[in-house]
Design an enzyme around this catalytic site. Structure first.
Site, PDB file in Angstrom:
ATOM      1  N   CYS A   1       0.770  -1.096   0.075  1.00 35.42           N
ATOM      2  CA  CYS A   1      -0.157   0.129   0.103  1.00 35.42           C
ATOM      3  C   CYS A   1       0.891   1.162   0.026  1.00 35.42           C
ATOM      4  CB  CYS A   1      -0.993   0.087   1.095  1.00 35.42           C
ATOM      5  SG  CYS A   1      -0.289  -0.531   2.694  1.00 35.42           S
TER       6      CYS A   1
ATOM      7  N   HIS B   1      -1.603   6.896   3.605  1.00 32.22           N
ATOM      8  CA  HIS B   1      -0.184   6.984   3.787  1.00 32.22           C
ATOM      9  C   HIS B   1       0.548   7.915   3.085  1.00 32.22           C
ATOM     10  CE1 HIS B   1      -0.952   3.141   5.301  1.00 32.22           C
ATOM     11  NE2 HIS B   1      -0.247   2.170   4.374  1.00 32.22           N
TER      12      HIS B   1
HETATM   13  P1  NAP Z   1      -7.431  -8.068   8.367  1.00 33.73           P
HETATM   14  O1  NAP Z   1      -8.334  -6.935   8.828  1.00 33.73           O
HETATM   15  O2  NAP Z   1      -6.518  -8.792   9.667  1.00 33.73           O
HETATM   16  O3  NAP Z   1      -8.332  -9.201   7.570  1.00 33.73           O
HETATM   17  C1  NAP Z   1      -7.715 -10.721   7.425  1.00 33.73           C
HETATM   18  C2  NAP Z   1      -8.829 -11.308   6.859  1.00 33.73           C
HETATM   19  O4  NAP Z   1      -8.240 -12.765   6.623  1.00 33.73           O
HETATM   20  C3  NAP Z   1     -10.102 -11.623   7.668  1.00 33.73           C
HETATM   21  O5  NAP Z   1     -11.240 -11.489   6.864  1.00 33.73           O
HETATM   22  C4  NAP Z   1      -9.884 -13.042   8.206  1.00 33.73           C
HETATM   23  O6  NAP Z   1     -11.226 -13.675   8.523  1.00 33.73           O
HETATM   24  C5  NAP Z   1      -9.021 -13.524   7.246  1.00 33.73           C
HETATM   25  N1  NAP Z   1      -8.314 -14.891   7.745  1.00 33.73           N
HETATM   26  C6  NAP Z   1      -7.429 -14.841   8.555  1.00 33.73           C
HETATM   27  N2  NAP Z   1      -7.000 -16.230   9.066  1.00 33.73           N
HETATM   28  C7  NAP Z   1      -7.646 -16.970   8.020  1.00 33.73           C
HETATM   29  C8  NAP Z   1      -7.645 -18.194   7.747  1.00 33.73           C
HETATM   30  N3  NAP Z   1      -6.936 -19.125   8.615  1.00 33.73           N
HETATM   31  N4  NAP Z   1      -8.472 -18.776   6.637  1.00 33.73           N
HETATM   32  C9  NAP Z   1      -9.352 -17.816   5.978  1.00 33.73           C
HETATM   33  N5  NAP Z   1      -9.392 -16.377   6.075  1.00 33.73           N
HETATM   34  C10 NAP Z   1      -8.514 -16.090   7.337  1.00 33.73           C
HETATM   35  O7  NAP Z   1      -6.353  -7.755   7.309  1.00 33.73           O
HETATM   36  P2  NAP Z   1      -6.163  -6.666   6.163  1.00 33.73           P
HETATM   37  O8  NAP Z   1      -5.686  -5.356   6.677  1.00 33.73           O
HETATM   38  O9  NAP Z   1      -7.767  -6.539   5.410  1.00 33.73           O
HETATM   39  O10 NAP Z   1      -5.206  -6.983   5.250  1.00 33.73           O
HETATM   40  C11 NAP Z   1      -5.735  -8.093   4.427  1.00 33.73           C
HETATM   41  C12 NAP Z   1      -4.531  -8.659   3.608  1.00 33.73           C
HETATM   42  O11 NAP Z   1      -4.567  -7.319   2.624  1.00 33.73           O
HETATM   43  C13 NAP Z   1      -2.975  -8.579   4.266  1.00 33.73           C
HETATM   44  O12 NAP Z   1      -2.328  -9.568   3.554  1.00 33.73           O
HETATM   45  C14 NAP Z   1      -2.504  -7.129   4.036  1.00 33.73           C
HETATM   46  O13 NAP Z   1      -1.188  -7.322   4.217  1.00 33.73           O
HETATM   47  C15 NAP Z   1      -2.951  -6.867   2.802  1.00 33.73           C
HETATM   48  N6  NAP Z   1      -3.132  -5.378   2.623  1.00 33.73           N
HETATM   49  C16 NAP Z   1      -3.572  -4.513   3.604  1.00 33.73           C
HETATM   50  C17 NAP Z   1      -3.791  -3.260   3.302  1.00 33.73           C
HETATM   51  C18 NAP Z   1      -4.333  -1.956   4.231  1.00 33.73           C
HETATM   52  O14 NAP Z   1      -4.403  -0.901   4.107  1.00 33.73           O
HETATM   53  N7  NAP Z   1      -5.078  -2.731   5.320  1.00 33.73           N
HETATM   54  C19 NAP Z   1      -3.324  -2.518   2.033  1.00 33.73           C
HETATM   55  C20 NAP Z   1      -2.733  -3.474   1.415  1.00 33.73           C
HETATM   56  C21 NAP Z   1      -2.666  -4.834   1.466  1.00 33.73           C
HETATM   57  P3  NAP Z   1     -11.667 -13.679  10.216  1.00 33.73           P
HETATM   58  O15 NAP Z   1     -12.348 -12.516  10.426  1.00 33.73           O
HETATM   59  O16 NAP Z   1     -12.745 -14.707  10.108  1.00 33.73           O
HETATM   60  O17 NAP Z   1     -10.481 -13.927  11.387  1.00 33.73           O
END
Ligand code: NAP
Length: 354
Positions: free
Chosen positions: A151, A244
């Site tokens: 990001c 950011h």
């Molecule tokens: P997050 O809020 O922690 O969400 C993670 C998601 O993954 C939730 O839906 C969770 O489901 C699911 N999950 C976790 N463990 C799992 C498992 N064992 N099996 C299936 N699903 C599972 O994270 P986020 O910020 O949305 O980020 C998601 C991804 O995008 C990451 O890889 C991150 O590095 C990337 N990213 C994030 C951003 C940002 O600005 N936030 C920007 C670019 C990229 P449950 O709710 O059921 O636990």
């Protein structure tokens, strides 16, 4: 939109309950081409209604139809070809591979596959020609994986692209001030971040120092030749919700003027603008003359969060320039960028007729 029958294209979301997953739901709510038919998350959420398990963090209510949908486990049997992934990186690699091998076109936000030699690391305005890497992938059943950059890299690489095309970028030094939503939910504890700055984000500097070279690399003979520029990064977490901000010092290979750099940013546009894709910003880069701008709270949502903004451009000697760049981390840097990737893939014929 399916040309034959005017029906919307069904899509699924993996990691639908997370910060990025929620943003997908919001951005797809009234999307002219796509309709959400499957929501996937962990076993903690699977089998329950979305509205029961999600800790909704996005402005406005959960779309009613989505709140009543049952969350599924992340097994590759979704009734759609396109699957967006906002999965936690601890599980994304394996699950995304399984979906691609089952014939899905996986559009991922996670770090796991980004640097794979056959995987496009895509910003459609910057390197749409890298999409052809898909032809070198070997997933079963016609599946494929396409990724978004980190990001912080999205804003940086977009701002660098027009300057590199004209003046040749030699080196980049960047200090990031990254928003809290970038850490997912619940993310950084409030006792750690309120009235504070944390000068470390695990794994982040490595991504910022390596992804731009792939994105700005040349697509040649079925592979990407990495850009030779050096990137050095220091990444910090700040008490901002979204957006950011980055302080960039840039070394250019050619002498130039402030006006020429501003013209390069102003005139920059890419295939999403040419193709008039629904999520494309009209102006991918917006420069602010006011030295107080851009600011995360005021400008992250520019062009529905899809524009990158720049400001404070000044020469600091020896072909070196300083400027500020800002982009919305969960929209342009995640869900919005991924949706734009899907739109360009469809326009370029990567959706199979079924
Ligand atoms: P997050 O809020 O922690 O969400 C993670 C998601 O993954 C939730 O839906 C969770 O489901 C699911 N999950 C976790 N463990 C799992 C498992 N064992 N099996 C299936 N699903 C599972 O994270 P986020 O910020 O949305 O980020 C998601 C991804 O995008 C990451 O890889 C991150 O590095 C990337 N990213 C994030 C951003 C940002 O600005 N936030 C920007 C670019 C990229 P449950 O709710 O059921 O636990």
């Amino acid at each position: 939109m399916n040309k034959e029958n005017n029906k919307k294209i069904p899509v699924g979301i993996l990691g639908a309950t997370g910060m990025v997953g929620q943003k997908f739901i919001k951005l797809l709510e009234n999307h002219p081409w796509f309709e959400i038919v499957a929501l996937g998350a962990s076993s903690r959420s699977a089998g329950k209604m979305y509205g029961e398990v999600v800790n909704w963090q996005v402005d406005g209510a959960i779309p009613q139809i989505i709140a009543k949908m049952k969350v599924q486990s992340c097994e590759p049997k979704y009734p759609c070809q396109i699957v967006f992934s906002g999965l936690d990186s601890s599980v994304a690699g394996e699950i995304e591979n399984a979906f691609a091998n089952a014939g899905h076109l996986v559009i991922s936000n996670s770090k796991n596959h980004r640097m794979g030699t056959s995987i496009p690391l895509l910003i459609p305005e910057v390197n749409a020609d890298h999409i052809e890497l898909i032809k070198t992938q070997s997933f079963s059943n016609g599946g494929a994986i396409v990724t978004n950059p980190n990001c912080s890299v999205v804003g940086l690489a977009t701002a660098l692209k027009p300057l590199d095309d004209i003046f040749s970028v030699k080196a980049v030094d960047v200090v990031t001030l990254q928003a809290l939503s970038g850490a997912g939910y619940p993310g950084v504890p409030s006792m750690d971040i309120l009235n504070n700055v944390i000068p470390y984000i695990h794994d982040e500097e490595d991504k910022v120092e390596t992804e731009p070279q792939k994105i700005l690399g040349c697509f040649n003979d079925g592979k990407v030749d990495y850009h030779p520029m050096k990137v050095s990064a220091q990444c910090t977490r700040v008490p901002v919700i979204d957006g950011h901000l980055e302080c960039v010092t840039l070394t250019l290979g050619q002498k130039t003027s402030k006006d020429k750099i501003l013209d390069a940013w102003k005139e920059f546009s890419g295939e999403p603008q040419k193709l008039k894709l629904p999520s494309a910003p009209n102006n991918p880069i917006v420069y602010f003359e006011d030295p107080r701008y851009p600011q995360p709270r005021r400008h992250s949502n520019l062009e529905r969060g899809m524009a990158v903004s720049t400001g404070r451009l000044r020469e600091v000697g020896d072909g070196r320039w300083k400027f500020i760049v800002l982009s919305h981390n969960t929209i342009r840097g995640a869900a919005g960028g991924a949706i734009l990737n899907a739109e360009i893939l469809i326009k370029k014929g990567y959706l199979r007729d079924e």
